[in-house]
Design a protein around this motif. Structure first.
Motif, PDB file in Angstrom:
ATOM      1  N   UNK A  10      -2.308  -3.245  -2.196  1.00 37.51           N
ATOM      2  CA  UNK A  10      -2.113  -2.479  -3.427  1.00 37.51           C
ATOM      3  C   UNK A  10      -3.046  -1.265  -3.522  1.00 37.51           C
ATOM      4  N   UNK A  11      -3.569  -0.803  -2.393  1.00 34.54           N
ATOM      5  CA  UNK A  11      -4.365   0.428  -2.400  1.00 34.54           C
ATOM      6  C   UNK A  11      -3.434   1.627  -2.247  1.00 34.54           C
ATOM      7  N   UNK A  12      -3.896   2.771  -2.753  1.00 34.72           N
ATOM      8  CA  UNK A  12      -3.196   4.037  -2.563  1.00 34.72           C
ATOM      9  C   UNK A  12      -4.200   5.050  -2.028  1.00 34.72           C
ATOM     10  N   UNK A  67       0.838  -1.203   0.000  1.00 35.85           N
ATOM     11  CA  UNK A  67       0.000   0.000   0.000  1.00 35.85           C
ATOM     12  C   UNK A  67       0.870   1.249   0.000  1.00 35.85           C
ATOM     13  N   UNK A  68       0.305   2.360  -0.491  1.00 35.43           N
ATOM     14  CA  UNK A  68       0.963   3.668  -0.401  1.00 35.43           C
ATOM     15  C   UNK A  68      -0.003   4.600   0.320  1.00 35.43           C
ATOM     16  N   UNK A  69       0.406   5.060   1.504  1.00 41.94           N
ATOM     17  CA  UNK A  69      -0.400   5.962   2.317  1.00 41.94           C
ATOM     18  C   UNK A  69       0.279   7.331   2.257  1.00 41.94           C
ATOM     19  N   UNK A  70      -0.354   8.292   1.615  1.00 41.91           N
ATOM     20  CA  UNK A  70       0.273   9.589   1.342  1.00 41.91           C
ATOM     21  C   UNK A  70       0.342  10.467   2.594  1.00 41.91           C
ATOM     22  N   UNK A 101      -7.789   3.331  -5.541  1.00 42.34           N
ATOM     23  CA  UNK A 101      -7.222   4.656  -5.360  1.00 42.34           C
ATOM     24  C   UNK A 101      -8.267   5.477  -4.620  1.00 42.34           C
ATOM     25  N   UNK A 102      -7.912   5.947  -3.406  1.00 43.01           N
ATOM     26  CA  UNK A 102      -8.847   6.696  -2.574  1.00 43.01           C
ATOM     27  C   UNK A 102      -8.333   8.103  -2.363  1.00 43.01           C
ATOM     28  N   UNK A 115     -13.047   8.794  -0.727  1.00 48.15           N
ATOM     29  CA  UNK A 115     -13.938   8.242  -1.739  1.00 48.15           C
ATOM     30  C   UNK A 115     -13.095   7.498  -2.760  1.00 48.15           C
ATOM     31  N   UNK A 116     -13.674   6.492  -3.385  1.00 44.94           N
ATOM     32  CA  UNK A 116     -12.999   5.820  -4.482  1.00 44.94           C
ATOM     33  C   UNK A 116     -12.923   6.765  -5.681  1.00 44.94           C
ATOM     34  N   UNK A 117     -11.755   6.869  -6.259  1.00 45.52           N
ATOM     35  CA  UNK A 117     -11.601   7.699  -7.453  1.00 45.52           C
ATOM     36  C   UNK A 117     -11.040   6.894  -8.618  1.00 45.52           C
TER      37      UNK A 117
END
Length: 269
Positions: free
Chosen positions: A163-165, A146-149, A181-182, A188-190
């Motif tokens: 594999x979510x971002x 995952x990538x948490x910004x 991708x949130x 929200x899902x984008x």
């Protein structure tokens, strides 16, 4: 072992002979530090934290700190258990466990940028990246890759699928499904994390399967149970199985796509 004269390693700490410890760092009795770890300056490692091999802990990080919970009692503290090859940058703070027998658990090959925070009893998998000041409340689960910004805030008991971002400055109050991708003030899902999937080696066939399942679950208008059954029937594969299992096991519910504006309408300025 290379230990700076200004460092403190309490009697009862188990530190591998290959570990290096920088100035003004403190390793408490009961902590365990594995092979090849690099503990830099002003680090505090609390008992009963356990680090695996070849982790790097940078200036000012605190591992296994007291849980940020008003009910915390030191007698109830549970361990922080960390795998191998993690990199904790400056000021990272990770709490010990308090309410689950396993405590707080961190996998391997994770990268934590400056001032990230992990609350008590979180479970983090492998190969994740957390950008500056991202924070996980207690009992959060982050799976793998995952990538948490930056400045993301994840509500307690939420899950982030593999594999979510999550985009920067996003508040996550419900589960983020795998491959998504949130983004948004409230997440929200984008779309799909297409870049992450490509980098992760997912084939075109697998990416198409994921896209088809997302359309069924989130865009078809079908009831969730009906959509999941149809997805498993029409698009069988490991990615579908992973998505179906994640969605069916959700306790907080899932984030969703933002509502589309009605035809012929415009947003207000």
């Amino acid at each position: 072992m290379s230990v700076h004269p200004a460092a403190i390693i309490e009697d009862g700490a188990l530190v591998h002979e290959t570990v290096s410890v920088g100035p003004w760092s403190i390793i408490e009795a009961g902590a365990e530090i594995g092979e090849g770890c690099r503990i830099e300056s002003c680090v505090r490692i609390f008992a009963p934290t356990r680090l695996g091999a070849f982790n790097r802990v940078c200036h000012g990080a605190t591992l296994g700190a007291e849980a940020q919970d008003l009910s915390f009692d030191p007698a109830r503290a549970r361990p922080l258990v960390i795998g191998d090859h993690n990199h904790f940058k400056e000021g990272v703070n990770i709490s010990c466990g308090i309410k689950s027998a396993e405590g707080t658990r961190i996998g391997s090959h994770n990268y934590w940028m400056a001032y990230t925070h992990v609350g008590h009893d979180c479970v983090v998998g492998d190969h994740n990246i957390f950008a500056n000041t991202a924070g996980l409340a207690g009992h959060v689960e982050v799976q793998d890759h995952c990538f948490i910004s930056g400045a993301v805030a994840v509500h307690q008991f939420c899950r982030i699928g593999s594999y979510a971002m999550v985009g920067g400055l996003t508040g996550v109050a419900q589960d983020v499904p795998p491959f998504a991708l949130a983004d948004g003030h409230r997440a929200r899902l984008v779309g799909l994390n297409v870049v992450g999937l490509r980098r992760g080696g997912f084939t075109q066939e697998a990416r198409n399967r994921i896209k088809a399942v997302y359309r069924l679950v989130f865009r078809s208008g079908l009831r969730q149970a009906e959509a999941l059954l149809q997805a498993a029937t029409e698009h069988p594969g490991p990615e579908t199985d992973q998505l179906v299992q994640f969605i069916q096991s959700s306790r907080r519910g899932l984030i969703s796509f933002a509502a589309r504006p009605a035809a012929g309408t415009r947003g207000t300025e």
